[in-house]
Design an enzyme around this catalytic site. Structure first.
Site, mmCIF file in Angstrom:
data_model
loop_
_atom_site.group_PDB
_atom_site.id
_atom_site.type_symbol
_atom_site.label_atom_id
_atom_site.label_comp_id
_atom_site.label_asym_id
_atom_site.label_seq_id
_atom_site.Cartn_x
_atom_site.Cartn_y
_atom_site.Cartn_z
ATOM 1 N N GLY A 105 27.041 129.641 113.925
ATOM 2 C CA GLY A 105 26.702 131.058 113.949
ATOM 3 C C GLY A 105 26.813 131.617 112.543
ATOM 4 N N GLN A 125 28.120 138.006 106.018
ATOM 5 C CA GLN A 125 28.473 136.775 105.298
ATOM 6 C C GLN A 125 27.481 136.435 104.190
ATOM 7 O OE1 GLN A 125 29.081 134.540 109.223
ATOM 8 N NE2 GLN A 125 30.558 133.550 107.899
ATOM 9 N N CYS A 171 35.524 129.215 109.882
ATOM 10 C CA CYS A 171 34.570 130.227 109.429
ATOM 11 C C CYS A 171 34.012 129.802 108.082
ATOM 12 C CB CYS A 171 35.263 131.584 109.309
ATOM 13 S SG CYS A 171 34.147 132.909 108.786
ATOM 14 N N LEU A 172 32.709 129.924 107.925
ATOM 15 C CA LEU A 172 32.075 129.567 106.652
ATOM 16 C C LEU A 172 32.576 130.473 105.526
ATOM 17 C CD1 LEU A 172 28.454 129.083 108.030
ATOM 18 C CD2 LEU A 172 30.015 127.265 107.269
ATOM 19 N N HIS A 184 33.325 136.018 117.502
ATOM 20 C CA HIS A 184 33.603 135.790 116.076
ATOM 21 C C HIS A 184 32.529 136.466 115.208
ATOM 22 C CE1 HIS A 184 34.752 132.780 112.734
ATOM 23 N NE2 HIS A 184 33.584 133.227 112.318
ATOM 24 N N GLU A 185 31.256 136.331 115.616
ATOM 25 C CA GLU A 185 30.159 136.917 114.820
ATOM 26 C C GLU A 185 30.164 138.442 114.907
ATOM 27 O OE1 GLU A 185 29.129 134.858 112.922
ATOM 28 O OE2 GLU A 185 29.386 132.995 114.025
ATOM 29 N N HIS A 215 32.636 139.876 112.636
ATOM 30 C CA HIS A 215 32.165 139.946 111.237
ATOM 31 C C HIS A 215 31.459 141.272 110.980
ATOM 32 C CE1 HIS A 215 32.972 136.129 109.233
ATOM 33 N NE2 HIS A 215 32.449 135.413 110.213
HETATM 34 O O1 GNR Z 1 30.436 127.182 112.273
HETATM 35 C C1 GNR Z 1 31.332 127.837 112.825
HETATM 36 N N1 GNR Z 1 32.124 127.243 113.746
HETATM 37 C C2 GNR Z 1 33.026 127.911 114.534
HETATM 38 C C3 GNR Z 1 33.976 127.181 115.230
HETATM 39 C C4 GNR Z 1 34.888 127.795 116.053
HETATM 40 C C5 GNR Z 1 34.857 129.171 116.179
HETATM 41 C C6 GNR Z 1 33.944 129.930 115.488
HETATM 42 C C7 GNR Z 1 33.020 129.306 114.665
HETATM 43 S S1 GNR Z 1 31.841 130.249 113.828
HETATM 44 C C8 GNR Z 1 31.558 129.243 112.425
HETATM 45 C C9 GNR Z 1 30.446 129.801 111.546
HETATM 46 C C10 GNR Z 1 30.847 131.153 111.023
HETATM 47 O O2 GNR Z 1 31.668 131.337 110.161
HETATM 48 N N2 GNR Z 1 30.297 132.185 111.603
HETATM 49 O O3 GNR Z 1 30.642 133.433 111.246
HETATM 50 NI NI NI Z 2 32.635 133.315 110.464
#
Ligand code: GNR
Ligand code: NI
Length: 171
Positions: free
Chosen positions: A46, A51, A93-94, A135-136, A139
């Site tokens: 995601g 980001q 998270c990236l 999670h997204e 953000h």
């Molecule tokens: O690639 C991603 N893997 C992930 C694994 C567990 C919980 C959330 C994520 S999201 C993350 C990519 C990202 O940072 N999205 O904002």
């Molecule tokens: Ni993230």
């Protein structure tokens, strides 16, 4: 097409609130397509607009992260309209490189928003996809998963990051 730069903690854009999208035009669709490319290249499951330095309420994700093949999805102005159950997941998270930690989330959610063409869209998600969407959407509200862990764990992460930065400047 070149990938977008992914900003990492503590970049201020990650703490900001993204603005609702009012016009879905070619410019926005170009951003969406670039976000999807950037997400797959990273690789990630995601990606939220913050980001990549864009303060618009847009998320992209892969709708079948565990299955074969890819299923690129987008949600514009996403909103959680129902949620139940709880789940703990080891999140990454990236924008928070080299770190994972368990976070508590809802296990089943319904999310509504608009698709790439501006049509209303509602979807149900559970488990990893539900975690990813929460999670997204976090953000877009300027929240990182490290804001949802204990202050002790967060302090340890910050210490580790400082050490890493020092290592870089010494080289
Ligand atoms: O690639 C991603 N893997 C992930 C694994 C567990 C919980 C959330 C994520 S999201 C993350 C990519 C990202 O940072 N999205 O904002
Ligand atoms: Ni993230």
């Amino acid at each position: 097409m070149s990938d977008m730069k992914i900003y990492t903690y503590p970049e201020p854009v990650l703490k900001r609130n993204a603005e609702p999208v009012e016009n879905i035009d070619e410019g926005l669709q170009e951003i969406i397509d670039q976000m999807l490319e950037t997400m797959y290249a990273a690789p990630g499951i995601g990606l939220a607009a913050n980001q990549v330095g864009v303060l618009k309420r847009v998320i992209v994700f892969d709708g079948s992260p565990r299955e074969e093949g890819s299923n690129p999805r987008v949600l514009i102005n996403p909103e959680i309209v129902a949620a139940e159950g709880s789940i703990r997941w080891d999140e990454a998270c990236l924008s928070v490189p080299d770190y994972t930690a368990e976070v508590s989330r809802k296990s089943n959610i319904r999310v509504k928003g608009l698709d790439r063409d501006g049509n209303p869209l509602e979807l149900e998600a559970k488990d990893l996809l539900a975690v990813c969407l929460q999670h997204e959407i976090d953000h877009l509200d300027g929240i990182l998963f490290i804001d949802r862990i204990s202050s002790l764990k967060r302090a340890l992460y910050k210490k580790k990051l400082k050490k890493k930065e020092k290592g870089k400047s010494n080289k």
